[in-house]
Design an enzyme around this catalytic site. Structure first.
Site, PDB file in Angstrom:
ATOM      1  N   PRO A 523       0.812  -1.230   0.000  1.00  0.00           N
ATOM      2  CA  PRO A 523       0.000   0.000   0.000  1.00  0.00           C
ATOM      3  C   PRO A 523       0.839   1.271   0.000  1.00  0.00           C
ATOM      4  O   PRO A 523       0.353   2.331  -0.403  1.00  0.00           O
ATOM      5  CB  PRO A 523      -0.819  -0.114   1.297  1.00  0.00           C
ATOM      6  CG  PRO A 523      -0.809  -1.551   1.642  1.00  0.00           C
ATOM      7  CD  PRO A 523       0.502  -2.088   1.155  1.00  0.00           C
ATOM      8  N   ASP A 563      -5.146  -9.605 -10.170  1.00  0.00           N
ATOM      9  CA  ASP A 563      -5.067  -9.109  -8.806  1.00  0.00           C
ATOM     10  C   ASP A 563      -4.400  -7.736  -8.900  1.00  0.00           C
ATOM     11  O   ASP A 563      -3.199  -7.633  -9.108  1.00  0.00           O
ATOM     12  CB  ASP A 563      -4.239 -10.069  -7.949  1.00  0.00           C
ATOM     13  CG  ASP A 563      -4.051  -9.563  -6.525  1.00  0.00           C
ATOM     14  OD1 ASP A 563      -4.526  -8.457  -6.208  1.00  0.00           O
ATOM     15  OD2 ASP A 563      -3.422 -10.289  -5.725  1.00  0.00           O
ATOM     16  N   ASN A 620     -10.545 -10.746  -1.422  1.00  0.00           N
ATOM     17  CA  ASN A 620      -9.401 -11.209  -0.646  1.00  0.00           C
ATOM     18  C   ASN A 620      -9.828 -11.224   0.822  1.00  0.00           C
ATOM     19  O   ASN A 620     -10.304 -10.214   1.332  1.00  0.00           O
ATOM     20  CB  ASN A 620      -8.210 -10.273  -0.858  1.00  0.00           C
ATOM     21  CG  ASN A 620      -6.960 -10.727  -0.124  1.00  0.00           C
ATOM     22  OD1 ASN A 620      -6.277  -9.926   0.502  1.00  0.00           O
ATOM     23  ND2 ASN A 620      -6.638 -12.000  -0.185  1.00  0.00           N
ATOM     24  N   PHE A 625      -6.788  -8.167   6.491  1.00  0.00           N
ATOM     25  CA  PHE A 625      -7.111  -7.491   5.227  1.00  0.00           C
ATOM     26  C   PHE A 625      -8.251  -8.222   4.539  1.00  0.00           C
ATOM     27  O   PHE A 625      -8.100  -9.379   4.135  1.00  0.00           O
ATOM     28  CB  PHE A 625      -5.890  -7.450   4.306  1.00  0.00           C
ATOM     29  CG  PHE A 625      -6.134  -6.711   3.029  1.00  0.00           C
ATOM     30  CD1 PHE A 625      -5.949  -5.343   2.955  1.00  0.00           C
ATOM     31  CD2 PHE A 625      -6.585  -7.378   1.899  1.00  0.00           C
ATOM     32  CE1 PHE A 625      -6.195  -4.653   1.775  1.00  0.00           C
ATOM     33  CE2 PHE A 625      -6.834  -6.699   0.719  1.00  0.00           C
ATOM     34  CZ  PHE A 625      -6.632  -5.328   0.661  1.00  0.00           C
TER      35      PHE A 625
END
Length: 687
Positions: A523, A563, A620, A625
Site C-alpha cells: 500500500p 489481482d 481477498n 485485510f
C-alpha cells in the site's frame, strides 16, 4: 489429510495413573502445589495470585494506571510499595513472559534444550515478586519456510504482513512514544475498565466500540459473554476473571489479535473450537476453572501455542450449505434470476446468446511458497499443505468449467508439472509468463518464481497472437521514457508482469484480447500500481493500433483480469474506469515523467464486470485485510456482461477469520463472468 475430530480426543492409552491424578488436580477449582514442576503452571499460579489481589477494587486497572502516571510525573517511584501497587496484571504478565523468553535464550546460549527442562539457568525476578522458571514460553513460534530454497525476503515481499504488540500508549497518555500513531483512528482512548462493578449483563452496544484494544470485565457477576464480542477485532487484552462464566462464546475466535486472555476463577469446562483462530495469543489464564483434563494436558505440555494449534487443526468441519450462485444479467445490465451454479446457467443457454458468449475466470491461486505457516497461522496445517490445496484448486477450477482461465500467483514449475497436464486433459491450452526475477536466477530457484498464465478451451478459441512484458522494461523502451527520481527509486525495481493473448472465438468468429496481471502489493506504493496500470494500458493501445491503425481502440473486444491490489476508491480503479487520474491523493505528489504529465490517461472504454453488483463484498479474505482487489475489466463498446458468480455465503464467512481453509484453497476467491460479443467488431469471417 488429517480429518478434524468432533471433540477433544481421549488421553493417550499409556498415560500413567499418577499423571491422570495430576490432570485431575490441575483441572480443579484450585491447583495443587505439586504442579510447580510445570513452568507453564507456575506462571498461572503467579498471575492468578496477582489477579486475586485486585478483587473487590472497582476500576482496578484505571487506578493502577493513574498511579503509574503519578509516579511518572514525580520522576520515579518514591517507595517500592507504590511501584508494586501501580503494576497491573497486564504489566506482570508482560514481565514474566519476557523473563521466560530470556531464560530460554540463556539456556539456548549455554547449549541446553530449554523446552525439555534439562537445565535450569538462574531465574530472573518477575514483576509479580516471584521467580520465573524458564520453560516452554507461550508465544507463537516462528515457522520456517517449507519446500523453498529462496530467501524469505524474496518470497514474502508481496504479502501483507501485520503484527501487533500490546502497547501502553492509551494508558500512559498522549505524550507517550507511539501515542500519535494510535490517534490516527480518531480515538483518544482504547481501553475500557469495568472491573469489580457487580455487573450481571452487558449491553450489546458495548461491542460497537470496535477500536478497543483492552477490555477489563473482571470481578463481576457475568454468566455469559455476548456473541457481539466478535466485533472487537482490535482487542489485544480481555480480562473476564472472577465472574460466573461456564463457557466462552465461539464468536470470541473472531478477536484474532487477542494477546492476553484472563479467565481466572470461573467455571469454564471446555474451550470452543473457534478459539483455534487466536493464533496471536501469548497468555491464557485458566487457573481456577474445571477445564477438561485432555485440554489441560495439551496446555501444560505444549503451552498456549500448542493448545491453540490443537483447536485449530481439529476443528469439526463447517459445512458450506449454500455455494456461490451464478447471477444472470440482462442485455441492459439488469440483474436477473440466480442459478445454483455456472454449469446450470450454461446448460440453459440457447440461441444467439449461446453462440456469442463465453465464460472467463480470474483467480489468484496463492503460490505455495507464499502460503507459509507463519503467514497463515489461522489455517489448519493440513488445509494449508500444498498437496491438499493443489487438489482443492483443481477441483474448484474444473467445477466452474470456464472457457478462459486467467490465473495469478502460479509457480513456474507448478505450471509445467501440474496445471498443463491437468488442464490439457480437459481440453485447455495455456501460456505462462514469470516475474522478471526469474531471469536473474539459476536452476531450481528460477523455477520457483511465480507469474501469470492464461488457459483457454481449444474447442472454443484458437490462439492468434501472444505478447508479454514487465512494466519497468516496457517503460524504459517507451519513446517518451524519462528517468525521473520516482521511477528510479520506486518503480524500476518492481518485477510485476502482464500477459496478453489474442484469441478467436470459434463459434462466432470474433476476436478477443485477454490480458492478465498481478500488480505490486505494498500500500505504500499505490502510485507505482497506478504507474503499472498506465504502462499496461499504453501497451495494450499500441497492440490494438498496430493491428488496426484506423480502428477505434474503444471498440476492440478486450478483457483485463487480475489481482490489482487496489480498492474500488483507488487511483487504479479511477484510471481504468474513467480513462485518467485527476488529483487523486495516491498520485498527486509523484512524478513518472510523461505518464504523470498525461494523467496516466488511456483511450479505452473499460468497466468492471462486477460494477452492476456494486462489486463483491470481498475478493481477498484474511484477518488483517478483507476487501475487493481483484477485477475483470471489459470493453463496454464491444462486450457486455451476461452473468456473474456471486458472493460467498455470509453465514459461512462469519465462522472464519480468513481463507484459505478446507473449502477455499486460496486467500482470494475466483471471479467468473459470462461475456457476450455485442456485435461483429473484428471483421473476421465466421469459422
Amino acid at each position: 489429510m488429517m480429518k478434524p475430530s468432533a471433540s477433544p480426543g481421549p488421553a493417550p492409552p499409556g498415560l500413567a495413573s499418577n499423571s491422570r491424578q495430576l490432570l485431575e488436580q490441575l483441572s480443579g477449582t484450585s491447583t495443587n502445589v505439586n504442579n510447580s514442576s510445570s513452568s507453564v503452571w507456575q506462571l498461572q499460579l503467579q498471575l492468578a495470585a496477582a489477579a486475586r489481589q485486585d478483587a473487590g477494587q472497582p476500576n482496578a486497572y484505571a487506578r493502577q494506571n493513574a498511579m503509574k502516571k503519578f509516579l511518572a510525573s514525580q520522576g520515579g517511584a518514591k517507595a517500592p510499595q507504590m511501584l508494586e501497587a501501580s503494576l497491573s496484571l497486564v504489566d506482570r504478565t508482560q514481565q514474566l513472559l519476557m523473563d521466560m523468553a530470556e531464560g530460554e535464550r540463556a539456556a539456548a546460549g549455554a547449549g541446553v534444550d530449554a523446552s525439555t527442562g534439562a537445565a535450569t539457568p538462574a531465574p530472573a525476578a518477575g514483576a509479580a515478586g516471584a521467580p520465573a522458571t524458564p520453560g516452554s514460553t507461550p508465544t507463537t513460534p516462528q515457522a520456517k519456510l517449507r519446500d523453498s530454497q529462496l530467501s524469505p525476503n524474496v518470497l514474502l515481499q508481496h504479502k501483507k504482513l501485520s503484527q501487533f504488540s500490546i502497547d501502553d500508549d492509551d494508558e500512559l497518555g498522549a505524550d507517550a512514544p507511539g501515542a500519535a500513531a494510535k490517534k490516527q483512528d480518531g480515538q483518544q482512548w482504547h481501553a475500557l475498565d469495568l472491573s469489580n462493578l457487580h455487573l450481571r449483563s452487558l449491553s450489546p452496544n458495548l461491542f460497537n466500540y470496535a477500536f478497543l484494544t483492552r477490555l477489563y470485565l473482571n470481578g463481576n457477576a457475568l454468566t455469559q459473554l455476548p456473541g457481539e464480542i466478535r466485533q472487537l477485532t482490535n482487542l489485544r487484552v480481555l480480562d473476564v476473571s472472577h465472574n460466573r462464566l461456564r463457557e466462552l462464546p465461539p464468536e470470541l475466535g473472531a478477536c484474532f489479535q487477542l494477546k492476553y486472555l484472563y479467565l481466572f476463577g470461573n467455571s469454564v469446562r471446555t474451550l470452543p473450537w473457534e478459539l483455534g483462530s487466536l493464533v496471536n495469543l501469548q497468555f491464557l489464564g485458566c487457573e481456577g476453572n474445571p477445564l477438561d483434563p485432555d485440554l489441560l494436558k495439551i496446555f501444560t505440555d505444549k503451552s498456549v501455542t500448542g493448545l491453540i494449534f490443537y483447536l485449530r487443526d481439529n476443528r469439526p468441519e463447517v459445512p458450506l450449505v449454500r455455494d456461490r450462485q451464478f447471477i444472470e444479467v440482462t442485455a441492459d445490465g439488469e440483474l436477473e434470476s440466480a442459478c445454483e451454479s455456472v454449469q446450470e446457467s450454461t446448460s440453459a443457454l440457447t440461441g444467439e446468446l449461446g453462440r456469442r458468449s463465453f465464460t472467463i475466470m480470474s483467480y489468484n491461486t496463492l503460490c505455495q511458497h507464499y502460503a507459509t505457516p507463519k503467514m497463515y497461522r489461522y489455517t489448519p496445517a493440513w488445509a494449508l499443505s500444498w498437496d491438499y490445496r493443489r487438489e482443492r484448486l483443481k477441483q474448484q477450477i474444473l467445477a466452474y468449467d470456464c472457457d478462459v482461465l486467467a490465473l495469478q500467483e502460479v509457480e513456474a514449475q507448478t505450471y509445467d508439472d501440474f496445471w498443463v497436464p491437468v488442464l490439457e486433459q480437459h481440453g485447455y491450452t495455456g501460456s505462462f509468463y514469470a516475474k522478471t526475477r526469474a531471469k536473474t536466477m539459476q536452476g531450481r530457484d528460477s523455477r520457483k518464481v511465480d507469474g501469470c498464465c492464461i488457459f483457454f478451451k481449444r474447442d472454443k478459441f484458437r490462439l492468434l497472437a501472444r505478447d508479454a512484458m514487465d512494466f519497468s522494461s516496457a517503460w524504459m523502451k517507451h519513446k517518451k521514457f524519462q528517468r525521473t527520481e520516482d521511477y528510479l527509486n520506486r518503480a524500476m525495481n518492481k518485477d510485476n508482469v502482464a500477459l496478453y493473448l489474442k484469441l478467436q472465438h470459434i463459434q462466432s468468429g470474433e476476436t478477443l484480447w485477454a490480458v492478465t496481471t498481478h500488480l505490486h502489493w505494498d500500500p505504500k506504493f499505490n502510485d507505482v500500481k497506478t504507474f503499472q496500470v498506465g504502462v499496461l494500458l499504453d501497451h495494450m493501445e499500441a497492440l490494438l493500433r498496430e493491428e488496426g491503425p484506423k480502428r477505434d481502440p474503444r471498440k476492440a473486444p478486450l478483457l483485463i483480469c487480475g489481482d490489482f491490489n487496489s480498492y474500488p476508491d483507488s487511483a487504479v480503479y479511477e484510471l481504468i474506469s474513467t480513462g485518467s487520474v485527476k488529483d487523486h491523493v495516491e498520485d498527486s505528489a509523484r512524478d513518472f515523467g510523461y505518464m504523470s504529465q498525461k494523467q496516466f490517461s488511456h483511450h479505452l472504454a473499460l468497466s468492471s464486470c462486477y460494477s452492476c453488483l456494486g462489486e463483491l463484498p470481498f475478493t481477498n479474505f484474511t484477518p488483517s485485510f478483507t476487501d475487493v482487489i481483484d477485477y475483470i475489466w471489459y470493453s463496454t463498446q464491444a462486450l457486455r456482461v451476461r452473468g456473474l458468480l456471486g458472493k460467498v455465503d455470509e453465514d459461512y464467512v462469519s465462522k472464519f477469520i480468513g481463507f484459505p481453509n478446507d473449502k477455499f484453497p486460496s486467500d482470494h476467491i475466483p471471479l467468473v463472468a459470462r461475456v457476450e460479443f455485442v456485435k461483429s467488431t473484428s471483421g473476421s469471417r465466421k469459422v
